[in-house]
Design a protein around this motif. Sequence first.
Motif, PDB file in Angstrom:
ATOM      1  N   ALA A 406       0.834  -1.196   0.000  1.00 17.32           N
ATOM      2  CA  ALA A 406       0.000   0.000   0.000  1.00 17.32           C
ATOM      3  C   ALA A 406       0.873   1.252   0.000  1.00 17.32           C
ATOM      4  O   ALA A 406       1.931   1.289   0.640  1.00 17.32           O
ATOM      5  N   ILE A 407       0.430   2.272  -0.721  1.00 17.46           N
ATOM      6  CA  ILE A 407       1.240   3.475  -0.892  1.00 17.46           C
ATOM      7  C   ILE A 407       1.563   4.128   0.450  1.00 17.46           C
ATOM      8  O   ILE A 407       2.684   4.583   0.688  1.00 17.46           O
ATOM      9  N   PHE A 408       0.573   4.138   1.355  1.00 18.10           N
ATOM     10  CA  PHE A 408       0.831   4.797   2.641  1.00 18.10           C
ATOM     11  C   PHE A 408       1.917   4.057   3.424  1.00 18.10           C
ATOM     12  O   PHE A 408       2.692   4.662   4.156  1.00 18.10           O
ATOM     13  N   LYS A 409       1.987   2.721   3.239  1.00 23.86           N
ATOM     14  CA  LYS A 409       3.031   1.951   3.916  1.00 23.86           C
ATOM     15  C   LYS A 409       4.399   2.221   3.289  1.00 23.86           C
ATOM     16  O   LYS A 409       5.414   2.289   4.001  1.00 23.86           O
ATOM     17  N   LEU A 410       4.440   2.381   1.970  1.00 24.52           N
ATOM     18  CA  LEU A 410       5.698   2.732   1.314  1.00 24.52           C
ATOM     19  C   LEU A 410       6.222   4.071   1.834  1.00 24.52           C
ATOM     20  O   LEU A 410       7.428   4.241   2.052  1.00 24.52           O
ATOM     21  N   ALA A 411       5.293   5.004   2.042  1.00 26.91           N
ATOM     22  CA  ALA A 411       5.679   6.326   2.539  1.00 26.91           C
ATOM     23  C   ALA A 411       6.284   6.228   3.940  1.00 26.91           C
ATOM     24  O   ALA A 411       7.269   6.894   4.253  1.00 26.91           O
ATOM     25  N   ILE A 427      -3.525  11.694   3.408  1.00 27.49           N
ATOM     26  CA  ILE A 427      -4.229  11.285   2.181  1.00 27.49           C
ATOM     27  C   ILE A 427      -5.684  11.724   2.243  1.00 27.49           C
ATOM     28  O   ILE A 427      -6.244  12.249   1.273  1.00 27.49           O
ATOM     29  N   LYS A 428      -6.310  11.518   3.402  1.00 23.03           N
ATOM     30  CA  LYS A 428      -7.716  11.882   3.576  1.00 23.03           C
ATOM     31  C   LYS A 428      -7.907  13.384   3.417  1.00 23.03           C
ATOM     32  O   LYS A 428      -8.934  13.853   2.898  1.00 23.03           O
ATOM     33  N   VAL A 434       0.742  11.517  -5.791  1.00 20.66           N
ATOM     34  CA  VAL A 434       1.554  10.545  -6.522  1.00 20.66           C
ATOM     35  C   VAL A 434       1.811  11.134  -7.895  1.00 20.66           C
ATOM     36  O   VAL A 434       0.868  11.405  -8.645  1.00 20.66           O
ATOM     37  N   ASN A 435       3.076  11.360  -8.222  1.00 15.35           N
ATOM     38  CA  ASN A 435       3.452  11.991  -9.490  1.00 15.35           C
ATOM     39  C   ASN A 435       2.712  13.313  -9.690  1.00 15.35           C
ATOM     40  O   ASN A 435       2.163  13.597 -10.763  1.00 15.35           O
ATOM     41  N   ASN A 436       2.651  14.116  -8.598  1.00 13.89           N
ATOM     42  CA  ASN A 436       2.032  15.439  -8.607  1.00 13.89           C
ATOM     43  C   ASN A 436       0.526  15.408  -8.822  1.00 13.89           C
ATOM     44  O   ASN A 436      -0.080  16.439  -9.155  1.00 13.89           O
ATOM     45  N   LYS A 437      -0.116  14.241  -8.625  1.00 13.83           N
ATOM     46  CA  LYS A 437      -1.580  14.129  -8.686  1.00 13.83           C
ATOM     47  C   LYS A 437      -2.072  13.709  -7.305  1.00 13.83           C
ATOM     48  O   LYS A 437      -1.566  12.745  -6.721  1.00 13.83           O
ATOM     49  N   ARG A 438      -3.063  14.434  -6.787  1.00 11.53           N
ATOM     50  CA  ARG A 438      -3.536  14.177  -5.434  1.00 11.53           C
ATOM     51  C   ARG A 438      -4.136  12.781  -5.327  1.00 11.53           C
ATOM     52  O   ARG A 438      -4.854  12.313  -6.215  1.00 11.53           O
ATOM     53  N   MET A 439      -3.847  12.147  -4.219  1.00  8.52           N
ATOM     54  CA  MET A 439      -4.307  10.780  -3.970  1.00  8.52           C
ATOM     55  C   MET A 439      -5.464  10.827  -2.969  1.00  8.52           C
ATOM     56  O   MET A 439      -5.431  11.559  -1.976  1.00  8.52           O
ATOM     57  N   TYR A 443      -5.936   3.219   0.736  1.00  6.66           N
ATOM     58  CA  TYR A 443      -5.342   1.876   0.706  1.00  6.66           C
ATOM     59  C   TYR A 443      -4.884   1.467  -0.697  1.00  6.66           C
ATOM     60  O   TYR A 443      -4.675   0.286  -0.975  1.00  6.66           O
ATOM     61  N   ALA A 444      -4.767   2.421  -1.587  1.00  5.02           N
ATOM     62  CA  ALA A 444      -4.373   2.133  -2.965  1.00  5.02           C
ATOM     63  C   ALA A 444      -2.939   1.624  -3.033  1.00  5.02           C
ATOM     64  O   ALA A 444      -2.103   1.919  -2.181  1.00  5.02           O
TER      65      ALA A 444
END
Length: 472
Positions: A406-411, A427-428, A434-439, A443-444
């Motif tokens: 999950a992206i949040f875990k990578l962070a 995120i909320k 991600v790549n300058n686009k808001r997430m 859990y993505a």
Amino acid sequence: MQLSGRRVRPLHALGRARWRKVQCRTFITPPLVPELKNRGLVSQVTREDKLQKIVEHRPKKAVYAGIDPTAKALHVGHLIPLMCLLHFQIRGHPVISLIGGATGLVGDPSGRSQERQFAEEQKVENNVQRLEGSIKSFFSSASQYALARIPPSSKAFHDIYIRNNIEWHKNFGLLEFLRTVGVHARINTMLARDSVQLRLKASEGLSFAEFTYQLLQGYDFFHLYKNSECHIQVGGSDQWGNILAGVDLINKDQEHSEEKSELGAVGLTTPLLTTASGDKFGKSAGNAVWLDSKLTSIFDFYQFFLRTPDADCEKHLKMFTLLSLERIQDIVKNHSKAPEKRVAQRLLADEVTLMVHGKAGLRKAHSATELLFDPNLLGRAQDIIDALSGDPRLVFVDKDDLLNTAIFKLAVQNGLCTSSSAARTLIKAKGFSVNNKRMSDQYAKLSREDLIDGKIVILRAGKERHLVLALT
């Protein structure tokens, strides 16, 4: 009686291998004392009339500033006294950078409410060696910067001299110290120092070792005055008491000397670099921005100055650059018309990065800044990897971990966010991209389509914190 300092090699006799004197170009510059004052580099001077006389004297007299070896590198808090030394150097004065290999073993009480822990001797020695490299690197790069900013003349200037006060303190016996220094020190004067008064009011009090620190540093000035024709000491404003101790000692010597000097000694302090809350920048304050790119990346160094508040831009441009005061006034005037363009901040970041890290470092800072905030990243993956080479933001990750976590875990795993809850909250609140686009999906996971050129992905937390994950 006349003070008896043991002689070491004077400047002109320093060994070629380590204390090399280099003839370089000097520069056509405004008068020194008014220039230092106009740039805000002067906090206090013991005798301005004497300072002017020393500056005008021929041949040029030496000036020195001390550096405490509590760390292995220079940080931005050192820049103000270093810039002051640079102004002396480009006007032909021999400049001495004195590392406190001896005094660092005792600890300076100035500006501290508690006593320093005694440093390990080996650690101090290691720091001294590393600092020598940092100092040489700064003055080497700064001299090139000066050549690009100030018209050269046909005169010559001295390279930086780096000294270590362990040279004269290590064999300085207690009896000799008392007869040479202690006999001239007045207890009531020592007690009146601000650094001493602060500590006497604290619950821990002040040890005898730290109380005598001012005499050790005072002897440094006396020693360089007697043996290296050094007539000026520069230091931060928190060093005023220690500088006065040296000036007083030299004055006492002059009173009993048969050979009177018409110049004498002068102490000059510079303002301290502080945060918006008034805290001093430095290692012990936990907010150091290092001049060593291995400790603070060039991108972070550049961004530090790019984030300068509008109210500080003019002051910092005067202190930290060699741009003419006329040009700085023009820049500030233009900046005030459209502050959102951050013209003054960009120029400040460019100038200081160029001075400290050179042209290659500035190019790297520009590349990283442009790429990390570029909305069109296609075809730029290798440029980003090259620009961030050696930067802690660039982390190489296995493909399975990158695409199955999950992206949040990578962070969190790679230091972008402090905790999982902090990452999910960001995120909320739509403060994570991600790549300058808001997430928006907490859990993505990343997909192959998210990888720029199939190589990297850029995660951003808030406006300033970045993480670049690249496939191994």
